[in-house]
Write a protein that holds these residues in place. Structure first.
Motif: not given
Length: 265
Positions: A166-172, A187-204
């Motif tokens: 998509n064309k999502f922007s900003g941070t997650i 969220v691959a192939n967007n326009q996101l930036s910043g720190q990836v969240p720490n997913f406590n319950y999933a392997s991303i």
């Protein structure tokens, strides 16, 4: 004796009355649920541009038989003869428009797939009120823009969340890392930036985050700010060790004269 018989009849009448009221309430509730789900689909159809005519040819609301919406293209019901929508799957139908907020009227909905269409615009900020009980949301391969709504983190039943291509922007939003049931997140192939969240319950994996030029953090490269901070900490630690060593040397040097006086004539 007559009094006891009269009381027994009154209890029986009361039981019949209560039973009738309960039946009426359940019937009204069921009718409301059915009407709500029908209105849900009507709203979706009205809000989207059906460029290829799939919905126009399949979603015919002139039929009033029970469960008729369960035969619509992309609609799955809890039971074939009961108009309560379980899943809506409208992938790759050439649909245009914004995110259909009428989805909120499908109160028993657990899955929504609008992937591979031409939908655009931002997602509603109150999306948690629209898809409250959804376990799977696939909006991939559209043209949605703007930030990922922070209130998606309130959708605690989500197992699958696909927002890639998509064309999502900003941070997650970091709050998404707290989704306790999430198993698939992309969220691959967007326009996101910043720190990836720490997913406590999933392997991303890195693939699910790829091609966002400004995105960083595990499992991607370390964010520059974090790396810079780490370097500063290392320098300060080294500096403190040096100061301590120097202080130790300065403290010990005078004592060498006290305990080991020089041999002079």
């Amino acid at each position: 004796m007559a009094f006891l018989m009269h009381m027994s009849l009154r209890k029986q009448d009361a039981g019949i009355f209560i039973g009738s009221v309960l039946w009426l309430l359940l019937s009204c509730s069921f009718s409301f649920a059915v009407e709500s789900d029908i209105n849900c689909l009507k709203s979706i159809k009205a809000s989207l541009e059906d460029t290829l005519g799939y919905l126009n040819s399949s979603w015919d609301f002139s039929n009033n038989t029970e469960g008729f919406i369960c035969n619509f293209l992309g609609v799955e019901c809890w039971k074939p003869d009961e108009s309560r929508v379980l899943n809506i799957k409208l992938s790759d139908l050439g649909l245009k428009g914004f995110f259909p907020q009428g989805v909120a009227n499908c109160t028993s909905l657990t899955g929504l797939d609008l992937s591979s269409n031409q939908l655009n615009g931002p997602l509603p900020t109150n999306i948690d009120h629209i898809i409250t009980f959804i376990t799977s949301l696939d909006l991939s391969s559209n043209s949605f823009t703007g930030p990922i709504p922070i209130k998606l983190s309130n959708c605690g039943y989500l197992n699958v969340l696909k927002l890639d291509n998509n064309k999502f922007s900003g941070t997650i939003p970091p709050e998404l890392g707290q989704l306790g049931r999430i198993k698939t997140f992309s969220v691959a192939n967007n326009q996101l930036s910043g720190q990836v969240p720490n997913f406590n319950y999933a392997s991303i994996t890195a693939d699910s985050l790829a091609n966002n030029p400004g995105l960083c953090g595990k499992p991607l490269e370390v964010c520059r700010s974090a790396a810079k901070k780490s370097s500063i900490v290392k320098v300060l630690n080294s500096y403190n060790v040096g100061i301590a060593a120097a202080a130790g040397f300065g403290f010990g040097f005078p004592f060498s004269f006290c305990f080991f006086p020089s041999k002079s004539s």
